[in-house]
Design a protein around this motif. Structure first.
Motif, PDB file in Angstrom:
ATOM      1  N   CYS A  27       0.847  -1.204   0.000  1.00 57.40           N
ATOM      2  CA  CYS A  27       0.000   0.000   0.000  1.00 57.40           C
ATOM      3  C   CYS A  27       0.884   1.256   0.000  1.00 57.40           C
ATOM      4  N   PRO A  28       1.522   1.559  -1.133  1.00 56.55           N
ATOM      5  CA  PRO A  28       2.487   2.671  -1.168  1.00 56.55           C
ATOM      6  C   PRO A  28       1.880   4.046  -0.900  1.00 56.55           C
ATOM      7  N   HIS A  29       0.636   4.288  -1.312  1.00 59.18           N
ATOM      8  CA  HIS A  29       0.010   5.589  -1.035  1.00 59.18           C
ATOM      9  C   HIS A  29      -0.181   5.758   0.470  1.00 59.18           C
ATOM     10  N   PHE A  30      -0.693   4.708   1.103  1.00 56.17           N
ATOM     11  CA  PHE A  30      -0.842   4.748   2.559  1.00 56.17           C
ATOM     12  C   PHE A  30       0.520   4.927   3.218  1.00 56.17           C
ATOM     13  N   ALA A  31       1.523   4.175   2.752  1.00 55.86           N
ATOM     14  CA  ALA A  31       2.856   4.249   3.351  1.00 55.86           C
ATOM     15  C   ALA A  31       3.390   5.680   3.323  1.00 55.86           C
ATOM     16  N   ASP A  32       3.277   6.341   2.170  1.00 54.63           N
ATOM     17  CA  ASP A  32       3.767   7.717   2.053  1.00 54.63           C
ATOM     18  C   ASP A  32       3.015   8.655   2.986  1.00 54.63           C
ATOM     19  N   MET A  33       1.697   8.542   2.987  1.00 57.67           N
ATOM     20  CA  MET A  33       0.890   9.421   3.832  1.00 57.67           C
ATOM     21  C   MET A  33       1.095   9.112   5.315  1.00 57.67           C
ATOM     22  N   ALA A  34       1.227   7.835   5.659  1.00 58.75           N
ATOM     23  CA  ALA A  34       1.426   7.446   7.058  1.00 58.75           C
ATOM     24  C   ALA A  34       2.755   7.984   7.577  1.00 58.75           C
ATOM     25  N   ARG A  35       3.791   7.840   6.769  1.00 54.25           N
ATOM     26  CA  ARG A  35       5.101   8.362   7.185  1.00 54.25           C
ATOM     27  C   ARG A  35       5.045   9.878   7.315  1.00 54.25           C
ATOM     28  N   GLY A  36       4.252  10.525   6.465  1.00 53.58           N
ATOM     29  CA  GLY A  36       4.110  11.975   6.534  1.00 53.58           C
ATOM     30  C   GLY A  36       3.410  12.444   7.796  1.00 53.58           C
ATOM     31  N   THR A  37       2.516  11.635   8.327  1.00 54.00           N
ATOM     32  CA  THR A  37       1.788  12.032   9.533  1.00 54.00           C
ATOM     33  C   THR A  37       2.404  11.482  10.816  1.00 54.00           C
ATOM     34  N   GLN A  38       2.978  10.280  10.743  1.00 52.12           N
ATOM     35  CA  GLN A  38       3.427   9.610  11.969  1.00 52.12           C
ATOM     36  C   GLN A  38       4.914   9.285  11.987  1.00 52.12           C
ATOM     37  N   GLY A  39       5.612   9.455  10.873  1.00 57.65           N
ATOM     38  CA  GLY A  39       7.018   9.074  10.825  1.00 57.65           C
ATOM     39  C   GLY A  39       7.173   7.600  10.485  1.00 57.65           C
ATOM     40  N   TYR A  40       8.257   7.012  10.925  1.00 54.58           N
ATOM     41  CA  TYR A  40       8.570   5.623  10.609  1.00 54.58           C
ATOM     42  C   TYR A  40       7.560   4.678  11.258  1.00 54.58           C
ATOM     43  N   MET A  41       7.108   3.694  10.496  1.00 57.83           N
ATOM     44  CA  MET A  41       6.147   2.712  11.000  1.00 57.83           C
ATOM     45  C   MET A  41       6.918   1.474  11.482  1.00 57.83           C
ATOM     46  N   LYS A  42       7.146   1.377  12.778  1.00 58.61           N
ATOM     47  CA  LYS A  42       7.943   0.256  13.283  1.00 58.61           C
ATOM     48  C   LYS A  42       7.109  -0.926  13.743  1.00 58.61           C
ATOM     49  N   ASP A  43       5.816  -0.675  14.053  1.00 57.20           N
ATOM     50  CA  ASP A  43       4.978  -1.776  14.528  1.00 57.20           C
ATOM     51  C   ASP A  43       3.506  -1.461  14.254  1.00 57.20           C
ATOM     52  N   TRP A  44       2.641  -2.411  14.623  1.00 56.41           N
ATOM     53  CA  TRP A  44       1.210  -2.245  14.363  1.00 56.41           C
ATOM     54  C   TRP A  44       0.626  -1.059  15.118  1.00 56.41           C
ATOM     55  N   ASN A  45       1.202  -0.720  16.270  1.00 54.41           N
ATOM     56  CA  ASN A  45       0.716   0.450  17.006  1.00 54.41           C
ATOM     57  C   ASN A  45       0.892   1.709  16.161  1.00 54.41           C
ATOM     58  N   ASP A  46       2.056   1.844  15.509  1.00 50.95           N
ATOM     59  CA  ASP A  46       2.303   3.000  14.645  1.00 50.95           C
ATOM     60  C   ASP A  46       1.349   3.007  13.456  1.00 50.95           C
ATOM     61  N   VAL A  47       1.129   1.835  12.864  1.00 51.06           N
ATOM     62  CA  VAL A  47       0.220   1.732  11.720  1.00 51.06           C
ATOM     63  C   VAL A  47      -1.199   2.111  12.149  1.00 51.06           C
ATOM     64  N   HIS A  48      -1.603   1.657  13.325  1.00 47.12           N
ATOM     65  CA  HIS A  48      -2.948   1.962  13.824  1.00 47.12           C
ATOM     66  C   HIS A  48      -3.111   3.461  14.044  1.00 47.12           C
ATOM     67  N   ARG A  49      -2.107   4.104  14.643  1.00 44.58           N
ATOM     68  CA  ARG A  49      -2.177   5.554  14.857  1.00 44.58           C
ATOM     69  C   ARG A  49      -2.256   6.297  13.526  1.00 44.58           C
ATOM     70  N   ALA A  50      -1.463   5.862  12.552  1.00 45.71           N
ATOM     71  CA  ALA A  50      -1.479   6.503  11.227  1.00 45.71           C
ATOM     72  C   ALA A  50      -2.840   6.303  10.556  1.00 45.71           C
ATOM     73  N   ALA A  51      -3.381   5.092  10.643  1.00 43.23           N
ATOM     74  CA  ALA A  51      -4.691   4.814  10.043  1.00 43.23           C
ATOM     75  C   ALA A  51      -5.768   5.679  10.687  1.00 43.23           C
ATOM     76  N   ALA A  52      -5.700   5.840  11.998  1.00 46.60           N
ATOM     77  CA  ALA A  52      -6.677   6.681  12.693  1.00 46.60           C
ATOM     78  C   ALA A  52      -6.566   8.129  12.221  1.00 46.60           C
ATOM     79  N   ALA A  53      -5.345   8.596  11.999  1.00 47.51           N
ATOM     80  CA  ALA A  53      -5.136   9.970  11.540  1.00 47.51           C
ATOM     81  C   ALA A  53      -5.586  10.151  10.089  1.00 47.51           C
TER      82      ALA A  53
END
Length: 127
Positions: A27-53
């Motif tokens: 999911c490269p679009h999500f990856a770019d946007m997630a990193r833009g809002t939350q920084g590096y995604m190291k675990d599911w907690n980071d992914v969950h926070r990015a998805a919520a945002a």
């Protein structure tokens, strides 16, 4: 607060080979946007926070997000947002909220196999 997230795609927990790097690669679009809002995604907690945002950006209501978290679990809900964001960016999903409701309905009857969508995206099938 960190969540103790284990991958589950429906109410009966099952194992999956999907991990954070695979989700980000598929999911490269999500990856770019997630990193833009939350920084590096190291675990599911980071992914969950990015998805919520990113949920409002995709057009998913807070109520639908809450239902997804309850039915799919936090990792499944976050993965669903990633998938929906990318599929809507590609023009494959016209109604993100409706698509999420469909995923939730499949999960409730034990027919959701979300990991297949990620494998399909990686193989270029876009399933």
């Amino acid at each position: 607060m960190d969540l103790d997230i284990s991958w589950s795609t429906h109410t009966n927990t099952r194992s999956s080979d999907i991990d954070v790097p695979m989700l980000m690669a598929s999911c490269p679009h999500f990856a770019d946007m997630a990193r833009g809002t939350q920084g590096y995604m190291k675990d599911w907690n980071d992914v969950h926070r990015a998805a919520a945002a990113l949920r409002p950006v995709v057009g998913i209501s807070e109520d639908a997000w809450n239902v997804a978290n309850k039915v799919l679990g936090p990792a499944g809900a976050a993965a669903s947002i990633a998938l929906i964001l990318d599929k809507s960016s590609d023009g494959q999903v016209k109604s993100p909220g409706g698509y999420l409701r469909g995923l939730i309905e499949k999960a409730q009857v034990g027919e959701l196999h979300l990991d297949r969508s990620f494998y399909g995206r990686l193989s270029g099938a876009g399933v």
